[in-house]
Write a protein that holds these residues in place. Structure first.
Motif, PDB file in Angstrom:
ATOM      1  N   GLU A 250      15.492 108.124  -5.760  1.00  0.00           N
ATOM      2  CA  GLU A 250      15.416 107.600  -4.399  1.00  0.00           C
ATOM      3  C   GLU A 250      14.099 108.025  -3.760  1.00  0.00           C
ATOM      4  OE1 GLU A 250      18.694 109.220  -2.289  1.00  0.00           O
ATOM      5  OE2 GLU A 250      20.222 108.353  -3.613  1.00  0.00           O
ATOM      6  N   HIS A 251      13.563 107.143  -2.904  1.00  0.00           N
ATOM      7  CA  HIS A 251      12.353 107.482  -2.156  1.00  0.00           C
ATOM      8  C   HIS A 251      12.475 106.912  -0.749  1.00  0.00           C
ATOM      9  CE1 HIS A 251       8.162 107.651  -0.840  1.00  0.00           C
ATOM     10  NE2 HIS A 251       7.932 108.483  -1.840  1.00  0.00           N
ATOM     11  N   SER A 252      12.498 107.798   0.233  1.00  0.00           N
ATOM     12  CA  SER A 252      12.568 107.361   1.628  1.00  0.00           C
ATOM     13  C   SER A 252      11.167 107.075   2.144  1.00  0.00           C
ATOM     14  CB  SER A 252      13.235 108.441   2.485  1.00  0.00           C
ATOM     15  OG  SER A 252      12.497 109.649   2.426  1.00  0.00           O
ATOM     16  N   GLY A 253      11.093 106.336   3.237  1.00  0.00           N
ATOM     17  CA  GLY A 253       9.812 106.049   3.842  1.00  0.00           C
ATOM     18  C   GLY A 253       8.986 105.040   3.097  1.00  0.00           C
ATOM     19  N   VAL A 254       9.646 104.136   2.364  1.00  0.00           N
ATOM     20  CA  VAL A 254       8.943 103.024   1.724  1.00  0.00           C
ATOM     21  C   VAL A 254       8.912 101.891   2.748  1.00  0.00           C
ATOM     22  CG1 VAL A 254       8.885 101.413  -0.212  1.00  0.00           C
ATOM     23  CG2 VAL A 254       9.715 103.748  -0.550  1.00  0.00           C
ATOM     24  N   GLY A 255       7.822 101.768   3.469  1.00  0.00           N
ATOM     25  CA  GLY A 255       7.821 100.862   4.610  1.00  0.00           C
ATOM     26  C   GLY A 255       8.847 101.372   5.615  1.00  0.00           C
ATOM     27  N   GLY A 257      12.034 101.474   5.230  1.00  0.00           N
ATOM     28  CA  GLY A 257      13.321 101.674   4.578  1.00  0.00           C
ATOM     29  C   GLY A 257      13.264 102.647   3.425  1.00  0.00           C
ATOM     30  N   GLU A 258      14.348 102.644   2.641  1.00  0.00           N
ATOM     31  CA  GLU A 258      14.491 103.509   1.480  1.00  0.00           C
ATOM     32  C   GLU A 258      14.636 102.653   0.234  1.00  0.00           C
ATOM     33  OE1 GLU A 258      17.254 107.195   1.048  1.00  0.00           O
ATOM     34  OE2 GLU A 258      18.326 105.556   0.050  1.00  0.00           O
ATOM     35  N   LEU A 259      13.935 103.035  -0.819  1.00  0.00           N
ATOM     36  CA  LEU A 259      14.002 102.335  -2.101  1.00  0.00           C
ATOM     37  C   LEU A 259      14.667 103.254  -3.108  1.00  0.00           C
ATOM     38  CD1 LEU A 259      13.129  99.835  -3.810  1.00  0.00           C
ATOM     39  CD2 LEU A 259      11.030 101.094  -4.339  1.00  0.00           C
ATOM     40  N   SER A 260      15.617 102.711  -3.854  1.00  0.00           N
ATOM     41  CA  SER A 260      16.300 103.503  -4.877  1.00  0.00           C
ATOM     42  C   SER A 260      16.535 102.641  -6.107  1.00  0.00           C
ATOM     43  CB  SER A 260      17.630 104.056  -4.354  1.00  0.00           C
ATOM     44  OG  SER A 260      18.516 103.000  -4.014  1.00  0.00           O
ATOM     45  N   ALA A 261      16.643 103.315  -7.248  1.00  0.00           N
ATOM     46  CA  ALA A 261      16.926 102.625  -8.502  1.00  0.00           C
ATOM     47  C   ALA A 261      17.649 103.591  -9.422  1.00  0.00           C
ATOM     48  CB  ALA A 261      15.639 102.122  -9.163  1.00  0.00           C
ATOM     49  N   TYR A 262      18.536 103.055 -10.258  1.00  0.00           N
ATOM     50  CA  TYR A 262      19.183 103.929 -11.227  1.00  0.00           C
ATOM     51  C   TYR A 262      19.557 103.166 -12.498  1.00  0.00           C
ATOM     52  CZ  TYR A 262      23.857 102.308  -9.531  1.00  0.00           C
ATOM     53  OH  TYR A 262      24.957 101.571  -9.168  1.00  0.00           O
ATOM     54  N   TYR A 263      19.522 103.934 -13.582  1.00  0.00           N
ATOM     55  CA  TYR A 263      20.042 103.469 -14.869  1.00  0.00           C
ATOM     56  C   TYR A 263      21.353 104.201 -15.117  1.00  0.00           C
ATOM     57  CZ  TYR A 263      21.078 103.589 -19.810  1.00  0.00           C
ATOM     58  OH  TYR A 263      21.743 103.521 -21.014  1.00  0.00           O
ATOM     59  N   SER A 264      22.380 103.477 -15.581  1.00  0.00           N
ATOM     60  CA  SER A 264      23.644 104.122 -15.893  1.00  0.00           C
ATOM     61  C   SER A 264      24.262 103.500 -17.131  1.00  0.00           C
ATOM     62  CB  SER A 264      24.623 104.041 -14.708  1.00  0.00           C
ATOM     63  OG  SER A 264      24.927 102.693 -14.381  1.00  0.00           O
ATOM     64  N   VAL A 287      18.768  98.291  -8.559  1.00  0.00           N
ATOM     65  CA  VAL A 287      17.704  98.587  -7.606  1.00  0.00           C
ATOM     66  C   VAL A 287      18.157  98.151  -6.218  1.00  0.00           C
ATOM     67  CG1 VAL A 287      16.526  96.388  -8.018  1.00  0.00           C
ATOM     68  CG2 VAL A 287      15.238  98.325  -7.090  1.00  0.00           C
ATOM     69  N   ARG A 288      17.787  98.941  -5.195  1.00  0.00           N
ATOM     70  CA  ARG A 288      18.237  98.661  -3.827  1.00  0.00           C
ATOM     71  C   ARG A 288      17.132  99.018  -2.843  1.00  0.00           C
ATOM     72  NH1 ARG A 288      20.350 102.499  -0.128  1.00  0.00           N
ATOM     73  NH2 ARG A 288      21.524 101.583   1.600  1.00  0.00           N
ATOM     74  N   TYR A 289      17.032  98.210  -1.785  1.00  0.00           N
ATOM     75  CA  TYR A 289      16.116  98.510  -0.684  1.00  0.00           C
ATOM     76  C   TYR A 289      16.872  98.294   0.622  1.00  0.00           C
ATOM     77  CZ  TYR A 289      11.974  98.581   2.290  1.00  0.00           C
ATOM     78  OH  TYR A 289      11.052  98.894   3.265  1.00  0.00           O
ATOM     79  N   ALA A 290      16.865  99.288   1.487  1.00  0.00           N
ATOM     80  CA  ALA A 290      17.597  99.210   2.747  1.00  0.00           C
ATOM     81  C   ALA A 290      16.788  99.846   3.858  1.00  0.00           C
ATOM     82  CB  ALA A 290      18.958  99.901   2.624  1.00  0.00           C
ATOM     83  N   GLY A 291      16.926  99.306   5.064  1.00  0.00           N
ATOM     84  CA  GLY A 291      16.216  99.871   6.192  1.00  0.00           C
ATOM     85  C   GLY A 291      16.474  99.082   7.458  1.00  0.00           C
ATOM     86  N   ASP A 292      15.686  99.367   8.494  1.00  0.00           N
ATOM     87  CA  ASP A 292      15.801  98.641   9.756  1.00  0.00           C
ATOM     88  C   ASP A 292      14.482  98.715  10.491  1.00  0.00           C
ATOM     89  OD1 ASP A 292      16.005 100.941  11.953  1.00  0.00           O
ATOM     90  OD2 ASP A 292      17.250 101.527  10.256  1.00  0.00           O
ATOM     91  N   ALA A 293      14.200  97.689  11.283  1.00  0.00           N
ATOM     92  CA  ALA A 293      12.978  97.631  12.081  1.00  0.00           C
ATOM     93  C   ALA A 293      13.103  96.529  13.109  1.00  0.00           C
ATOM     94  CB  ALA A 293      11.756  97.370  11.192  1.00  0.00           C
ATOM     95  N   ALA A 294      12.687  96.830  14.349  1.00  0.00           N
ATOM     96  CA  ALA A 294      12.619  95.832  15.426  1.00  0.00           C
ATOM     97  C   ALA A 294      13.931  95.088  15.623  1.00  0.00           C
ATOM     98  CB  ALA A 294      11.489  94.843  15.141  1.00  0.00           C
ATOM     99  N   GLY A 295      15.041  95.799  15.519  1.00  0.00           N
ATOM    100  CA  GLY A 295      16.348  95.189  15.725  1.00  0.00           C
ATOM    101  C   GLY A 295      16.981  94.629  14.480  1.00  0.00           C
ATOM    102  N   PHE A 296      16.210  94.419  13.425  1.00  0.00           N
ATOM    103  CA  PHE A 296      16.739  93.897  12.167  1.00  0.00           C
ATOM    104  C   PHE A 296      17.201  95.051  11.268  1.00  0.00           C
ATOM    105  CE2 PHE A 296      13.915  90.521  13.592  1.00  0.00           C
ATOM    106  CZ  PHE A 296      14.672  89.374  13.345  1.00  0.00           C
ATOM    107  N   ASP A 297      18.233  94.803  10.492  1.00  0.00           N
ATOM    108  CA  ASP A 297      18.663  95.756   9.471  1.00  0.00           C
ATOM    109  C   ASP A 297      18.977  94.990   8.195  1.00  0.00           C
ATOM    110  OD1 ASP A 297      21.872  95.393   9.228  1.00  0.00           O
ATOM    111  OD2 ASP A 297      21.287  95.191  11.330  1.00  0.00           O
TER     112      ASP A 297
END
Length: 480
Positions: A250-255, A257-264, A287-297
């Motif tokens: 996981e890595h926070s502060g990607v733009g 939001g937060e970007l994460s990826a995993y192999y299982s 892989v997942r990207y989540a965040g919010d900005a200017a009212g959007f999530d």
């Protein structure tokens, strides 16, 4: 039920007392021993994440039974203590047509009850021993599954360690490890979850470790998912026939939001699909990207699966997105939302390749509590509106439209059960449903919820013997 009623009375008293907690800003900072938390914690879904060392401050011990929420074990260390707790959830459900009435399934009205008791031992700053017991019952439910009932069994029992390993480039490096029976979930819990929707939550006999430094977090885990039986108390088990584990970054502060990826890796020695059966081995990348900005999530996730089931080769995928815009300066704070999901089905049965997506460990309420929709061979769109008329009340209304990704495969209901008579027949259109939900936080300890779903089926389900269905759930949850 008498026990549940007595417990509910006690916990309701605790819940009412919660409203009398003073503003933490009025508590003298010097009253809190060194190392203790400064604010009273909130009740969480994962009870082991609570930190009750705040009650080392006598000024915060104002609720009934606070002497059991914080039992000091070392007069010189506020972080060495034992905390006891309970959770009770009661839910009435009326389901007019489970699986749309196909296969002889009849309407059902019943009460599900989940009672959990835990002991949380903290040994200083670094060590924790958490134990939780559960008694889950389904009263008057006609058809019982392992997710409905689990009488008197061990829910969680693990040892955890947390400590600093030093620093790298002026960033502290923290190690956290858990070993034992535990719950785990990722993100929106589309595919790996604690399964809080049904009556019996999902636990894993697992080893979990993560390293955290700055914006980075790296997680490694391996587990034997717990299998549930109701023949006698303490008869749940796990073994090497069902295993799941992987590595996540996981890595926070990607733009914004937060970007994460995993192999299982998912291993099941007794898998059953419409077009394949036997030993299942799935390699999974998510892989997942989540965040919010200017009212959007937004919360966008994609998963690919490959491997084998018996002699069949696996190639499956799924995508999911929850997006919305909140009008923060408008009365009732309305949020317009759009949910979009798709998961592959098996487009060519008998060709040596299995395309049906395996939803792994879904949470049971991602679409709706009614359970009419599974995360396999599906395309789903749901616009919604959420409002907050008052601070403690949240109202949501949505309309879900459903298709099959391929008509060669079946319609699926929760968790991933194929509806008889639908594979290879009919059109892609599955149906449309309306969902209304109200959540009210009575106090910090007591919450209530009501959810209603009306599902209008398409011709494929109707020709298979199904009919429209209604679901109603009324829930009360108490935590101490």
């Amino acid at each position: 039920m008498a026990l549940a009623c007595a417990l509910a009375t006690t916990l309701t008293g605790v819940a009412r007392a919660q409203e009398a907690v003073p503003d933490d800003s009025t508590t003298p900072e010097t009253a809190v021993p060194q190392g203790a938390a400064a604010t009273r914690p909130a009740i969480k879904s994962n009870r082991w994440q609570e930190d009750w060392s705040a009650l080392a401050n006598p000024a915060l011990r104002i609720q009934p039974l606070d002497s059991l929420k914080y039992i000091p074990l070392d007069a010189t260390d506020a972080l060495t203590y034992l905390s006891l707790g309970l959770t009770l959830r009661e839910r009435f459900e009326d389901n007019e047509a489970p699986s749309f009435g196909i296969g002889g399934r009849k309407g059902d009205s019943y009460v599900i009850q989940r009672l959990q008791a835990h002991a949380d031992l903290h040994l200083g700053e670094h060590w924790q021993v958490f134990t939780q017991f559960e008694d889950a019952r389904a009263f008057d439910k006609t058809t019982l599954t392992p997710a409905d009932q689990n009488q008197a069994d061990l829910r969680q029992a693990f040892v955890a360690y947390s400590g600093d390993l030093g620093s790298v480039d002026d960033q502290d490096v923290t190690l956290k490890v858990r070993a034992g029976r535990q719950e785990m979930g990722f993100d929106r819990q589309r595919f790996v979850s604690s399964r809080d929707g049904p009556n019996v939550r999902q636990a894993f006999d697992a080893v979990w470790a993560d390293l955290e430094t700055g914006p980075w977090r790296v997680i490694g885990f391996w587990s034997h998912p717990v299998q549930y039986r109701t023949l006698e108390p303490f008869d749940d088990y796990s073994d090497t026939h069902l295993q799941y584990g992987g590595l996540r970054v996981e890595h926070s502060g990607v733009g914004p939001g937060e970007l994460s990826a995993y192999y299982s890796r998912y291993q099941n020695d007794d898998a059953k699909f419409l077009d394949a059966a036997g030993i299942e081995r799935r390699d999974i990348f998510d892989v997942r990207y989540a965040g919010d900005a200017a009212g959007f999530d937004w919360d966008v996730e994609a998963m690919g699966q490959w491997g084998s089931v018996g002699s069949q080769q696996v190639g499956a995928w799924a995508v999911g997105a929850l997006t919305g815009y909140t009008f923060k300066g408008v009365a009732w704070t309305p949020r317009l939302g759009l949910q979009a999901d798709a998961a592959s089905g098996d487009g060519h049965p008998g060709d040596g390749h299995l395309g049906t997506f395996n939803p792994l460990f879904p949470n049971g309420y991602y679409f709706a509590l009614a359970g009419y929709t599974g995360y396999a061979n599906v395309i789903h769109l749901k616009p919604s509106l959420t409002i907050k008329p008052v601070a403690k009340l949240t109202l949501m209304g949505g309309t879900g439209l459903l298709w099959r990704q391929t008509t060669a495969d079946a319609v699926y209901v929760q968790p991933n059960n194929a509806v008889a008579g639908t594979a290879g027949k009919g059109t892609p259109w599955t149906g449309i449903y309306g969902q209304l939900r109200a959540d009210y936080a009575v106090t910090a300890n007591l919450t209530t919820a009501v959810e209603a779903v009306h599902y209008v089926i398409g011709d494929t389900l109707r020709r298979a013997g199904g009919h429209d269905s209604d679901y109603l759930g009324i829930e009360l949850k108490l935590g101490w």
